[in-house]
Design a protein around this motif. Structure first.
Motif, PDB file in Angstrom:
ATOM      1  N   VAL A  69      -2.237  -2.113   2.502  1.00  0.00           N
ATOM      2  CA  VAL A  69      -0.827  -1.726   2.612  1.00  0.00           C
ATOM      3  C   VAL A  69      -0.373  -1.629   4.072  1.00  0.00           C
ATOM      4  CG1 VAL A  69      -0.776  -0.552   0.390  1.00  0.00           C
ATOM      5  CG2 VAL A  69      -1.399   0.735   2.424  1.00  0.00           C
ATOM      6  N   THR A  70      -1.316  -1.605   4.998  1.00  0.00           N
ATOM      7  CA  THR A  70      -0.940  -1.519   6.408  1.00  0.00           C
ATOM      8  C   THR A  70      -0.723  -2.902   7.020  1.00  0.00           C
ATOM      9  OG1 THR A  70      -2.217   0.522   6.650  1.00  0.00           O
ATOM     10  CG2 THR A  70      -1.637  -0.633   8.676  1.00  0.00           C
ATOM     11  N   LYS A  72      -1.401  -6.263   5.172  1.00  0.00           N
ATOM     12  CA  LYS A  72      -1.232  -7.454   4.333  1.00  0.00           C
ATOM     13  C   LYS A  72       0.004  -7.401   3.438  1.00  0.00           C
ATOM     14  CE  LYS A  72      -6.192  -8.538   4.295  1.00  0.00           C
ATOM     15  NZ  LYS A  72      -6.069  -9.718   5.150  1.00  0.00           N
ATOM     16  N   LEU A  73       0.403  -6.217   3.030  1.00  0.00           N
ATOM     17  CA  LEU A  73       1.577  -6.088   2.165  1.00  0.00           C
ATOM     18  C   LEU A  73       2.665  -5.308   2.883  1.00  0.00           C
ATOM     19  CD1 LEU A  73      -0.092  -5.150  -1.266  1.00  0.00           C
ATOM     20  CD2 LEU A  73       0.596  -7.422  -0.469  1.00  0.00           C
ATOM     21  N   GLN A  74       3.893  -5.653   2.624  1.00  0.00           N
ATOM     22  CA  GLN A  74       5.029  -4.901   3.167  1.00  0.00           C
ATOM     23  C   GLN A  74       5.689  -4.157   2.000  1.00  0.00           C
ATOM     24  OE1 GLN A  74       5.642  -4.722   6.471  1.00  0.00           O
ATOM     25  NE2 GLN A  74       3.811  -6.012   6.702  1.00  0.00           N
ATOM     26  N   ILE A  75       5.399  -2.868   1.905  1.00  0.00           N
ATOM     27  CA  ILE A  75       5.926  -2.047   0.807  1.00  0.00           C
ATOM     28  C   ILE A  75       7.005  -1.143   1.372  1.00  0.00           C
ATOM     29  CG2 ILE A  75       5.349  -0.449  -1.049  1.00  0.00           C
ATOM     30  CD1 ILE A  75       3.918  -3.131  -1.242  1.00  0.00           C
ATOM     31  N   PRO A  79       5.673   2.864   3.895  1.00  0.00           N
ATOM     32  CA  PRO A  79       5.473   2.275   5.224  1.00  0.00           C
ATOM     33  C   PRO A  79       4.061   2.550   5.732  1.00  0.00           C
ATOM     34  CG  PRO A  79       6.868   4.222   5.352  1.00  0.00           C
ATOM     35  CD  PRO A  79       6.677   3.930   3.898  1.00  0.00           C
ATOM     36  N   PRO A  80       3.533   1.674   6.603  1.00  0.00           N
ATOM     37  CA  PRO A  80       2.153   1.806   7.085  1.00  0.00           C
ATOM     38  C   PRO A  80       1.830   3.166   7.694  1.00  0.00           C
ATOM     39  CG  PRO A  80       3.021  -0.339   7.676  1.00  0.00           C
ATOM     40  CD  PRO A  80       4.166   0.427   7.085  1.00  0.00           C
TER      41      PRO A  80
END
Length: 655
Positions: A69-70, A72-75, A79-80
């Motif tokens: 989540v930090t 590879k993915l943008q959620i 947030p990271p």
């Protein structure tokens, strides 16, 4: 003819006496040379590797998820900068909600069966997490973090209640040291593996998913070999209300003051450790000007330090639960926390350093050494506390005491996160946070040791028997690990009681001449140890009667009482006549009597070899050899003063 007390001490172990063996005694016949030998035994090895893989899998999963989540993915909703905090909070939450219930389950059911149930649960959670990894289902992965926290909550009380069922008192410190070492090595390897596997392109996420599931399966296979661990309270009725049961567990722990305050001491260690672990990434980047590899090196140094400290406990404690190590650990934690502040506050600004560039600067080695050493001393601090709690807790509710410990640990870690957050918001630098925590540690430790003076007393005894004398003990298996008993010993010096404290795995209450309490330092120490002052009946009849009343109370409470039957410190190095005080105590409390003999103390600084003690500090130099021999317990019905004197005399001659 008087028996001479000048004999030296040999280091060979005497054979155990032939009395009917208890479980503790039977095990002592087969004591292995060190804690690593436990890894060859079924009672420990399957349990150790099961918990090792569980801790490693926890951290592999959490760290890989954090990286996902930090980087590879943008959620948008995660947030990271909040990902690590959210994952940590979700993992800790079950400890607050379910520790009380898990403690009851561990007391009610066979612990081996519970371990296997927990491993089945881990397989189910990791199967769900594997699917979520492959399909980028962040919400499901967060739920899996919570469930893995539940998995660890269920396993915690089982883990620490299992050990005292399968290890005797002489093995408990080493066993706890192995578990602590294994846990932190597993944490380290789990984090490193999580990072390395996620970097494998293009299938890093899939490899992590299968690795987590594979580790869970291997852990379940190993758990099948964990030996039966019968229920300690099969009739217990489970209270499913976490709030009322949490309060009940805390009240249960508070019944034994030493145990409860030790729980607070361990929880403080988790507060202390959480400060450093939470700040490693920011410390590496903002203070040391290093990249993520530098942060990993800090974690490695911290983990290796605590692993070494945990293993050293058995060596330093001589295979007993030696709580004298706890003040030593607290001192080291403060010293190296403060030095970490001093080492890191003046580092020059630099661009982002690679690991190689970071390691080329000598100033950075001091930082790494401080981290390794403060964590090493944290290991010395925590392992004896865990062992003491296991030893002193009632077996029927030992797991619930451990559950109370887990609840307190979680609360202290949350308080740590809040406290550090407030300090950083107030623009306190990270090195200053380390300084504040180091100073706070000194204050908290001093407070705990004054509340529980047994720690301080054992520390003094530890120093005396390691730095002042070379102290060898034989026959210590004859000192009962539980139940009331009277110890009788020859009286050679002003520190006889200190040496006996160091030799016994349990606290001892001493009957001592009232005049010794007037001696500076020693008098304060003996008051702290709750020694019982006695005077002759002619000199002070009230003190005389009060001493025997207190002695009877000590035995009624199931504790050890020590009497020096000669009535005074020898003035000529010879064994004097034994007075009848021990018989007066045995009239109302017919308990076993253990004869002891202190060897080679005559002529030391604290003896009266020149007519007055403590006049020539270096009469025999440092590390002079002294010894203690413990004989077989004598039934109360066979005891007479002359017979006890003969037994002590023969022990003296055995040197």
């Amino acid at each position: 003819m008087a028996h001479a007390q000048r004999t030296g001490s040999r280091t060979h172990h005497r054979a155990v006496d032939s009395r009917e063996p208890t479980r503790e005694t039977r095990l002592s016949h087969h004591d292995e040379p060190n804690q690593f030998a436990l890894l060859k035994q079924r009672r420990f090895a399957p349990f150790f590797w099961t918990q090792f893989l569980g801790a490693g899998n926890d951290n592999l999963f959490k760290y890989a998820f954090t990286l996902l989540v930090t980087f590879k993915l943008q959620i948008e909703w995660l947030p990271p900068k909040l990902a690590g905090l959210a994952i940590g909070a979700l993992f800790i939450l079950p400890f607050l909600l379910f520790s009380a219930t898990s403690g009851q389950l561990a007391d009610k059911f066979d612990k081996a069966r519970l371990i296997r149930f927990v491993k089945w649960l881990e397989i189910a959670i990791m199967a769900l997490a594997a699917w979520a990894f492959v399909h980028n289902q962040v919400g499901v992965l967060l739920a899996c973090v919570f469930l893995m926290g539940l998995h660890s909550t269920l396993f915690g009380p089982v883990k620490f209640a299992y050990l005292p069922q399968h290890l005797n008192e002489r093995e408990l410190t080493g066993g706890n040291g192995m578990v602590e070492m294994g846990t932190f090595v597993a944490i380290l390897l789990g984090n490193v593996a999580g990072g390395l596997l996620m970097d494998i392109a293009p299938h890093g996420v899939e490899i992590v998913a299968w690795s987590c599931l594979g580790l869970a399966l291997v852990g379940r296979l190993l758990s099948q070999a964990v030996p039966p661990s019968p229920s300690s309270d099969p009739g217990l009725r489970i209270n499913w209300n976490p709030v009322t049961e949490t309060l009940r567990n805390l009240k249960l722990a508070h019944q034994n003051v030493v145990v409860f305050r030790s729980l607070l001491g361990i929880s403080w260690m988790w507060f202390f450790g959480a400060v450093f672990l939470s700040q490693f990434p920011s410390f590496a980047k903002e203070v040391l000007h290093g990249n993520e590899q530098v942060a990993t090196v800090l974690l490695v140094a911290f983990s290796i330090g605590i692993a070494i400290g945990s293993l050293l406990c058995e060596v330093l404690s001589r295979r007993h639960v030696e709580i004298g190590l706890v003040p030593l650990g607290a001192i080291g934690m403060s010293v190296f926390s403060i030095d970490l502040y001093l080492a890191s506050r003046g580092l020059p600004p630099a661009s982002m350093l690679t690991l190689a560039e970071f390691m080329r600067q000598p100033a950075h080695w001091r930082v790494i050494a401080d981290l390794a050493l403060l964590s090493l001393f944290a290991g010395l601090y925590s392992v004896p506390m865990y062992a003491l709690i296991q030893l002193r807790s009632q077996p029927s509710h030992r797991a619930r005491i451990i559950a109370a410990n887990n609840i307190l640990n979680a609360l202290f870690m949350i308080a740590s996160a809040i406290g550090v957050g407030l300090l950083l918001k107030a623009e306190v630098t990270i090195p200053q946070v380390f300084l504040i925590v180091g100073l706070l540690n000194a204050v908290v430790a001093a407070y705990i040791f004054l509340l529980v003076p047994e720690y301080l007393i054992r520390f003094v005894a530890f120093v005396a028997t390691r730095l002042v004398y070379r102290f060898k003990v034989r026959g210590d298996e004859n000192i009962p690990a539980e139940g009331p008993a009277i110890l009788v010993c020859n009286h050679v010096s002003f520190v006889d009681a200190v040496l006996l404290m160091a030799a016994s795995p349990r606290p001892i209450r001493f009957i001592m001449d009232h005049r010794i309490f007037r001696i500076p330092v020693l008098g304060w120490l003996f008051k702290l140890a709750k020694a019982i002052p006695i005077a002759s009946q002619r000199e002070d009849a009230a003190t005389y009667e009060r001493a025997f009343a207190q002695a009877r109370q000590v035995l009624a409470e199931g504790d050890l009482l020590c009497i020096f039957p000669e009535g005074a410190i020898t003035r000529d190095g010879e064994l004097g006549e034994f007075k009848g005080g021990v018989m007066k105590v045995l009239e109302t409390h017919p308990v076993p009597v253990v004869p002891l003999a202190l060897q080679n103390l005559w002529g030391s600084f604290f003896s009266r070899v020149d007519g007055a003690a403590m006049t020539k500090p270096f009469r025999r130099g440092w590390f002079s050899r002294v010894g203690l021999v413990a004989g077989a317990p004598v039934p109360a019905s066979s005891v007479t003063p002359s017979m006890l004197r003969e037994r002590v005399g023969s022990l003296l001659a055995s040197g």
